[in-house]
Design a protein around this motif. Structure first.
Motif, PDB file in Angstrom:
ATOM      1  N   SER A 106       0.909  -1.206   0.052  1.00 24.25           N
ATOM      2  CA  SER A 106       0.034  -0.057  -0.017  1.00 24.25           C
ATOM      3  C   SER A 106       0.866   1.248  -0.079  1.00 24.25           C
ATOM      4  O   SER A 106       2.128   1.108   0.480  1.00 24.25           O
ATOM      5  CB  SER A 106      -0.984  -0.014   1.129  1.00 24.25           C
ATOM      6  N   GLN A 107       0.336   2.254  -0.364  1.00 19.24           N
ATOM      7  CA  GLN A 107       1.412   3.494  -0.658  1.00 19.24           C
ATOM      8  C   GLN A 107       0.445   4.684  -0.053  1.00 19.24           C
ATOM      9  O   GLN A 107      -0.681   4.861   0.000  1.00 19.24           O
ATOM     10  CB  GLN A 107       1.320   3.677  -2.197  1.00 19.24           C
ATOM     11  N   VAL A 108       1.381   5.649   0.711  1.00 19.43           N
ATOM     12  CA  VAL A 108       0.727   6.781   1.237  1.00 19.43           C
ATOM     13  C   VAL A 108       1.627   7.924   0.806  1.00 19.43           C
ATOM     14  O   VAL A 108       2.919   8.012   0.972  1.00 19.43           O
ATOM     15  CB  VAL A 108       1.038   6.467   2.810  1.00 19.43           C
ATOM     16  N   ASP A 109       0.901   8.933   0.542  1.00 14.03           N
ATOM     17  CA  ASP A 109       1.349  10.260   0.042  1.00 14.03           C
ATOM     18  C   ASP A 109       1.558  11.245   1.171  1.00 14.03           C
ATOM     19  O   ASP A 109       0.169  11.321   2.028  1.00 14.03           O
ATOM     20  CB  ASP A 109       0.783  10.706  -1.119  1.00 14.03           C
ATOM     21  N   ILE A 110       2.162  11.835   1.742  1.00 12.91           N
ATOM     22  CA  ILE A 110       2.422  12.527   2.887  1.00 12.91           C
ATOM     23  C   ILE A 110       2.709  13.964   2.446  1.00 12.91           C
ATOM     24  O   ILE A 110       3.921  14.189   1.832  1.00 12.91           O
ATOM     25  CB  ILE A 110       3.061  12.046   3.933  1.00 12.91           C
ATOM     26  N   GLY A 111       2.271  15.012   3.134  1.00 13.29           N
ATOM     27  CA  GLY A 111       2.352  16.391   2.858  1.00 13.29           C
ATOM     28  C   GLY A 111       2.577  17.173   4.044  1.00 13.29           C
ATOM     29  O   GLY A 111       2.526  16.459   5.120  1.00 13.29           O
ATOM     30  N   GLY A 112       3.161  18.329   3.945  1.00  4.75           N
ATOM     31  CA  GLY A 112       3.668  19.287   5.187  1.00  4.75           C
ATOM     32  C   GLY A 112       4.860  18.826   5.674  1.00  4.75           C
ATOM     33  O   GLY A 112       5.670  18.015   5.072  1.00  4.75           O
ATOM     34  N   ARG A 113       5.098  19.394   7.093  1.00  2.00           N
ATOM     35  CA  ARG A 113       6.420  19.230   7.682  1.00  2.00           C
ATOM     36  C   ARG A 113       6.403  18.905   9.158  1.00  2.00           C
ATOM     37  O   ARG A 113       5.241  19.312   9.610  1.00  2.00           O
ATOM     38  CB  ARG A 113       7.230  20.470   7.402  1.00  2.00           C
ATOM     39  N   ALA A 114       7.457  18.353   9.570  1.00  2.00           N
ATOM     40  CA  ALA A 114       7.318  18.015  11.210  1.00  2.00           C
ATOM     41  C   ALA A 114       8.839  18.662  11.406  1.00  2.00           C
ATOM     42  O   ALA A 114       9.712  18.571  10.915  1.00  2.00           O
ATOM     43  CB  ALA A 114       7.235  16.467  11.433  1.00  2.00           C
ATOM     44  N   PHE A 115       8.604  19.150  13.039  1.00  2.00           N
ATOM     45  CA  PHE A 115       9.960  19.597  13.331  1.00  2.00           C
ATOM     46  C   PHE A 115      10.279  18.943  14.909  1.00  2.00           C
ATOM     47  O   PHE A 115       9.446  18.721  15.456  1.00  2.00           O
ATOM     48  CB  PHE A 115       9.677  21.281  13.711  1.00  2.00           C
ATOM     49  N   LEU A 116      11.641  19.187  14.844  1.00  2.00           N
ATOM     50  CA  LEU A 116      12.037  18.503  16.226  1.00  2.00           C
ATOM     51  C   LEU A 116      12.955  19.643  16.908  1.00  2.00           C
ATOM     52  O   LEU A 116      13.962  20.005  16.164  1.00  2.00           O
ATOM     53  CB  LEU A 116      13.060  17.249  16.007  1.00  2.00           C
ATOM     54  N   SER A 117      12.712  20.035  17.994  1.00  2.00           N
ATOM     55  CA  SER A 117      13.214  21.068  18.585  1.00  2.00           C
ATOM     56  C   SER A 117      13.951  20.715  19.986  1.00  2.00           C
ATOM     57  O   SER A 117      13.416  19.862  20.727  1.00  2.00           O
ATOM     58  CB  SER A 117      12.532  22.442  18.886  1.00  2.00           C
ATOM     59  N   GLY A 118      15.140  21.218  20.294  1.00  2.00           N
ATOM     60  CA  GLY A 118      15.890  20.768  21.419  1.00  2.00           C
ATOM     61  C   GLY A 118      16.422  22.067  22.434  1.00  2.00           C
ATOM     62  O   GLY A 118      16.690  23.081  21.556  1.00  2.00           O
ATOM     63  N   PHE A 119      16.533  22.110  23.605  1.00  2.00           N
ATOM     64  CA  PHE A 119      16.821  23.220  24.227  1.00  2.00           C
ATOM     65  C   PHE A 119      17.321  22.590  25.710  1.00  2.00           C
ATOM     66  O   PHE A 119      17.101  21.514  25.965  1.00  2.00           O
ATOM     67  CB  PHE A 119      15.737  24.169  24.489  1.00  2.00           C
TER      68      PHE A 119
END
Length: 221
Positions: free
Chosen positions: A208-221
């Motif tokens: 099966s195939q999935v098309d993903i749009g958008g962005r994800a962010f990873l922040s550290g502090f």
């Protein structure tokens, strides 16, 4: 001096290094070493995981034997303290699967300089919701300002106008059975239930195939 952007990206690359083991000592990197990092265009990541399947996603036909209807590719699960008749095992039979992640992009970017409709400073407060982890202050307005223009890792897939198979997966569990045994499941008793199939409906297309749009962010502090 190396920017915070470069330090964050370099630290993430160290975590991904496949040859690093817990027995190796971690070495301190000076700003001069980090400033020599020249990668400016991000990283493309492809991931493929296969269990009892070949590169096309089909069940293995050699080695362990064909996993379809031969009961050789099984996963047995035993729960502690289940001792009826020597121990109960949930046995998943004829198991093979494959997963692919295609062209996942990893880039170092900065958060916007101004607030947006999606800004939520509360995400950066501690577990007591009283202190902003970005600057150690308590004011929500201060946290909202501190989150701006900060280095952050961005995960994304190519944003094409048409359909792109960003993630592909296929899962086959022919059947399940309840069997017994003190150290392992007994011989197949032929009494099974619950088959699971995740697949594409098109002929000749297993995953099966999935098309993903958008962005994800990873922040550290």
């Amino acid at each position: 001096m190396a920017t915070r952007h470069e330090k964050l990206l370099a630290a993430f690359l160290l975590l991904l290094h496949p040859t690093m083991s817990v027995a190796q000592s971690l070495l301190t990197l000076e700003d001069g070493d980090l400033s020599a990092v020249s990668g400016q265009h991000g990283i493309a990541i492809d991931i493929e995981y296969r269990l009892n399947s070949d590169a096309s996603g089909n069940a293995l036909s050699t080695g362990f034997g064909n996993c379809q209807n031969t009961h050789l590719c099984n996963i047995a699960i035993h729960s502690n303290a289940r001792d009826s008749a020597g121990g109960e095992w949930l046995v998943l039979k004829d198991v093979y699967m494959s997963y692919k992640v295609n062209d996942l992009k990893l880039d170092g970017v900065f958060t916007p300089n101004v607030g947006t409709d999606y800004a939520d400073p509360s995400r950066f407060f501690d577990s007591t919701s009283t202190t902003c982890l970005l600057n150690g202050q308590a004011a929500s307005s201060s946290c909202a300002t501190a989150v701006r223009n900060r280095p952050i890792l961005q995960f994304s897939f190519p944003d094409n106008s048409g359909f792109t198979a960003d993630i592909e997966f296929h899962q086959h569990i022919g059947r399940a059975a309840l069997q017994y045994g003190e150290t392992g499941p007994s011989t197949d008793n032929g009494k099974s239930f619950l088959g699971v199939l995740v697949s594409d409906s098109r002929p000749g297309q297993l995953r099966s195939q999935v098309d993903i749009g958008g962005r994800a962010f990873l922040s550290g502090f």
